[in-house]
Design a protein around this motif. Structure first.
Motif, short mmCIF file in Angstrom:
data_model
loop_
_atom_site.label_atom_id
_atom_site.label_comp_id
_atom_site.label_asym_id
_atom_site.label_seq_id
_atom_site.Cartn_x
_atom_site.Cartn_y
_atom_site.Cartn_z
N LEU A 61 23.01 19.77 -5.87
CA LEU A 61 21.57 19.49 -5.91
C LEU A 61 20.77 20.73 -5.55
N HIS A 62 21.16 21.41 -4.49
CA HIS A 62 20.44 22.60 -4.04
C HIS A 62 20.49 23.70 -5.10
N HIS A 63 21.65 23.87 -5.71
CA HIS A 63 21.82 24.89 -6.75
C HIS A 63 20.91 24.60 -7.95
N LEU A 64 20.91 23.37 -8.41
CA LEU A 64 20.10 23.01 -9.58
C LEU A 64 18.61 23.15 -9.27
N ALA A 65 18.19 22.73 -8.09
CA ALA A 65 16.77 22.82 -7.71
C ALA A 65 16.33 24.28 -7.58
N ARG A 66 17.20 25.12 -7.04
CA ARG A 66 16.85 26.53 -6.88
C ARG A 66 16.79 27.25 -8.23
N GLN A 67 17.48 26.70 -9.22
CA GLN A 67 17.40 27.25 -10.57
C GLN A 67 16.17 26.76 -11.33
N GLY A 68 15.36 25.94 -10.68
CA GLY A 68 14.15 25.44 -11.30
C GLY A 68 14.29 24.05 -11.89
N GLY A 69 15.42 23.40 -11.67
CA GLY A 69 15.62 22.06 -12.19
C GLY A 69 14.68 21.06 -11.54
N ARG A 70 14.17 20.13 -12.33
CA ARG A 70 13.27 19.10 -11.83
C ARG A 70 13.74 17.74 -12.35
N GLY A 71 13.42 16.71 -11.61
CA GLY A 71 13.79 15.36 -12.01
C GLY A 71 14.13 14.52 -10.81
N GLN A 94 18.88 12.70 0.78
CA GLN A 94 17.48 12.30 0.83
C GLN A 94 16.61 13.43 1.37
N ARG A 95 17.02 14.01 2.48
CA ARG A 95 16.21 15.06 3.12
C ARG A 95 16.13 16.31 2.24
N LEU A 96 17.25 16.67 1.61
CA LEU A 96 17.27 17.86 0.77
C LEU A 96 16.38 17.68 -0.45
N ALA A 97 16.46 16.50 -1.08
CA ALA A 97 15.62 16.22 -2.24
C ALA A 97 14.14 16.27 -1.86
N GLU A 98 13.80 15.70 -0.72
CA GLU A 98 12.42 15.72 -0.26
C GLU A 98 11.96 17.15 0.00
N HIS A 99 12.84 17.98 0.52
CA HIS A 99 12.51 19.39 0.74
C HIS A 99 12.12 20.07 -0.58
N HIS A 100 12.82 19.71 -1.64
CA HIS A 100 12.54 20.30 -2.95
C HIS A 100 11.44 19.54 -3.72
N GLY A 101 10.84 18.53 -3.08
CA GLY A 101 9.77 17.78 -3.72
C GLY A 101 10.24 16.87 -4.84
N LEU A 102 11.46 16.35 -4.72
CA LEU A 102 12.05 15.52 -5.76
C LEU A 102 12.09 14.05 -5.33
N GLU A 103 11.80 13.16 -6.27
CA GLU A 103 11.86 11.73 -6.01
C GLU A 103 13.32 11.29 -5.86
N ARG A 141 10.60 10.22 -16.10
CA ARG A 141 11.62 9.62 -15.23
C ARG A 141 12.97 10.33 -15.38
N ALA A 142 12.94 11.56 -15.87
CA ALA A 142 14.18 12.33 -16.06
C ALA A 142 14.95 12.45 -14.75
N VAL A 143 16.25 12.51 -14.87
CA VAL A 143 17.13 12.65 -13.70
C VAL A 143 17.68 14.07 -13.64
N LEU A 144 17.57 14.70 -12.48
CA LEU A 144 18.16 16.01 -12.28
C LEU A 144 19.64 15.90 -11.96
N ILE A 145 19.97 14.98 -11.04
CA ILE A 145 21.35 14.79 -10.62
C ILE A 145 21.49 13.38 -10.06
N GLY A 146 22.64 12.80 -10.28
CA GLY A 146 22.93 11.49 -9.71
C GLY A 146 24.36 11.46 -9.23
N GLY A 147 24.59 10.80 -8.09
CA GLY A 147 25.95 10.81 -7.57
C GLY A 147 26.27 9.66 -6.65
N GLU A 148 27.56 9.52 -6.37
CA GLU A 148 28.06 8.46 -5.51
C GLU A 148 29.03 9.04 -4.48
N GLU A 149 29.26 8.29 -3.43
CA GLU A 149 30.10 8.73 -2.32
C GLU A 149 31.51 9.07 -2.74
#
Length: 468
Positions: free
Chosen positions: A266-276, A289-298, A322-330
Motif C-alpha cells: 500500500l505504501h509503495h503504491l501510494a508513494r508512486q502516486g497511486g490513488r483509489g 486503516q491508519r496508513l491509508a488515512e495518512h495517504h488520504g485514501l478511503e 470508486r476505483a480500488v488502489l489495493i485490496g487484501g485479506e489477512e
C-alpha cells in the motif's frame, strides 16, 4: 449428498465428499449458471493436489457436454494464471481445481468470473442453488488444451519494474511449497531478470512436503531455516498451494506477516502516486486503516473472503470515482490496481521485490518506517483451533459478542461483519468459524506480543466451551 459452498466455491475431503460424481454435479450447475447469463466459453485448470488432473478433466468434459466451449490448461497452473487466461480470452468464467491452503486430503472447485477474479457472492449462490436442477439441453461445445504460462509471465513482466530490480541486484528466493507455482517464478527470473534465483520447495508434490500449503509460521520451518544464513535485504517470497496467496520470510530466518506485506505494498503504491480506495477484510490490521488515512485514501472494510474485495474492484471498473488502489485479506490474498481483480502471490512477490529496489530498504525497514509514520506498533498472531467435536456456533457467537474486556482492555466496538471482532484501543480480538473446515480461527492484534498471546489464550478458552 448436500454440498456446502464456502467463500469462493466448494471444497471437501477427497474420496469422501469430493468425488468424480460430485464434481460432475457442481460443474453441471456451473455450466447452467453460465449459460443462463449468456456465457458460451470457460477455462479449467488444476494445481498439484492428488487427482487434480483427473478432476479437471471431469469438470472440463461436463462443461463441454453442457454446451460450453472449454479450454483445459495443461499441467499444474497457479490460480491467478487461470484468472488471467479467462480475462485475456474473454471467457464467461473459469474453474480452478484446488483446495488452496487446506490440508492435502482436501480438494476443491473454485469459481472464477469473466473479469479474471473470484466469483461474486451472487454467482456462488446461483451455482449452489442449481445443484441437481434439471439440465437445460444444448449441443455439446468444444474442448481444447493449451498452456497459459508464457502469456501470463509476459503480461506480468510488463507491469513490474524489471530494470529497477536488476539494478538493485537483490537475489530472488521463492518457496513454492510444492504447489502450483513450482518452477514458474524460476522461469520468470530466467527469462526477464538478471538477478540470481534460488528455489525452495520448488518441485510439485500432492503432499506439500507434509505441511499445509499455507504461508504461515507452522508450515515454514524449512524456509525459516534456509533463510537463516542469508543476509541483507533479500527475502523469500512464499506462495500457497495454488499461488494466489503470498507470504514472506526475511533474511536471518524472520517471518514477515501478511499485514506487513499489505502495508508495504500500500505504501509503495501510494508513494508512486497511486490513488483509489483501500479494501481490507475485517481480520486485517488497524495499521492498514491508519496508513491509508495518512495517504488520504478511503478505506472500506468487508467480510472475510476475497470475493468481497473483487466486488469492490468491479465497482471501481464501473465507476472510476470508486476505483480500488489495493485490496487484501489477512490470509495473504492481495490484489492491486492495474493488474487482475484477483489475489496473485507471484505478482505480489515481484512487487515486493520492486519495493526494495524503489526504496533502497529491506521489507522490515520499510515496515518500521510505516510504524513510525502511523504511530502504531504492530504485534499480531492467529491461532487455528482444529475441533474434534460439534461446535455450537450460535452460542460461541453470542458469548464472544457479550465479552466486555480482553486482558484488561475495554472492548469499545463489536463488529459482526464476519465472525465477531472485539475492538479496543490499540488492537482487536476476533473469533471466526471457518466456512470450509472444522476450524475456529482466532485473530489478535495488541500493543505487545505478551498481550497477543494472553488474549489468544482467553479467546481459546471461550471457544472450547462451545465444543460438544
Amino acid at each position: 449428498m448436500k454440498l456446502t459452498f464456502g467463500t469462493d466455491g466448494w471444497r471437501g475431503v477427497i474420496a469422501d465428499e469430493f468425488t468424480v460424481a460430485n464434481t460432475r454435479r457442481v460443474a453441471l450447475a456451473h455450466a447452467q449458471a453460465l449459460r443462463a447469463a449468456g456465457g458460451r466459453a470457460a477455462a479449467v485448470a488444476h494445481d498439484t493436489r492428488f487427482l487434480g488432473e483427473r478432476f479437471a478433466a471431469v469438470a472440463a468434459g461436463t462443461l463441454q457436454e453442457a454446451g460450453l466451449d472449454v479450454t483445459l490448461l495443461r499441467g499444474a497452473t497457479p490460480t491467478p494464471a487461470l484468472s488471467f487466461a479467462v480475462k485475456a480470452a474473454g471467457l464467461a468464467g473459469g474453474v480452478m481445481i484446488t483446495a488452496s491452503h487446506n490440508p492435502a486430503i482436501y480438494q476443491g472447485y473454485k469459481l472464477k468470473g469473466a473479469y479474471g477474479g473470484s466469483a461474486t457472492p451472487d454467482l456462488v449462490a446461483e451455482v449452489e442453488a442449481r445443484l441437481d436442477a434439471p439440465p437445460i439441453p444444448a449441443p455439446a461445445g468444444t474442448l481444447a488444451e493449451t498452456s497459459v504460462q508464457d502469456s501470463y509471465l509476459e503480461a506480468v513482466s510488463g507491469r513490474i519494474d524489471l530494470g529497477a530490480i536488476d539494478r538493485a541486484g537483490v537475489p530472488i528466493y521463492h518457496d513454492a511449497m510444492h504447489g502450483a507455482a513450482s518452477g514458474w517464478l524460476e522461469t520468470f527470473a530466467g527469462r526477464f531478470l538478471k538477478v540470481p534465483f534460488h528455489g525452495l520447495r520448488n518441485t510439485p508434490s500432492p503432499l506439500f512436503g507434509g505441511v499445509n500449503p499455507e504461508p504461515t509460521p507452522p508450515n515454514l520451518a524449512f524456509t525459516l531455516e534456509a533463510m537463516r544464513a542469508v543476509s541483507g535485504p533479500a527475502f523469500a517470497v512464499v506462495t500457497d498451494g495454488d499461488a494466489d496467496r503470498v507470504g514472506a520470510v526475511l533474511s536471518g530466518g524472520r517471518y514477515f506477516n501478511s499485514h506487513q506485506i499489505f502495508a508495504v505494498l500500500l505504501h509503495h503504491l501510494a508513494r508512486q502516486g497511486g490513488r483509489g480506495r483501500v479494501i481490507r477484510t475485517v481480520s486485517t490490521s488497524a495499521i492498514i486503516q491508519r496508513l491509508a488515512e495518512h495517504h488520504g485514501l478511503e478505506v472500506v472494510q468487508t467480510p472475510v473472503g476475497f470475493k468481497y474485495v473483487t466486488e469492490a474492484f468491479l465497482e471501481g471498473d464501473a465507476d472510476p470515482a470508486r476505483a480500488v488502489l489495493i485490496g487484501g485479506e489477512e490470509s495473504g490474498g492481495i490484489g492491486v490496481q492495474g493488474w487482475l481483480p484477483e489475489r496473485d502471490g507471484l505478482f505480489n512477490g515481484l512487487l515486493l521485490q520492486e519495493t526494495i529496489a524503489a526504496s533502497g530498504l529491506g521489507l522490515d525497514e520499510q515496515f518500521a518506517a510505516i510504524e513510525r509514520l502511523t504511530g502504531m506498533s504492530h504485534h499480531y498472531d492467529r491461532r487455528d483451533l482444529h475441533l474434534s467435536g460439534d461446535l455450537d456456533r450460535g452460542g460461541l457467537r453470542q458469548a464472544t459478542a457479550e465479552t466486555t474486556s480482553l486482558q484488561g482492555h475495554r472492548v469499545e466496538e463489536v463488529v459482526t461483519l464476519d465472525g465477531v471482532k472485539l475492538v479496543f484501543d490499540g488492537g482487536f480480538g476476533m473469533v471466526r468459524a471457518s466456512g470450509t473446515e472444522p476450524v475456529v480461527r482466532l485473530y489478535v492484534e495488541a500493543p505487545s506480543d505478551a498481550e497477543v498471546q494472553a488474549i489468544l489464550k482467553q479467546l481459546e478458552g471461550l471457544a472450547r466451551r462451545f465444543v460438544r
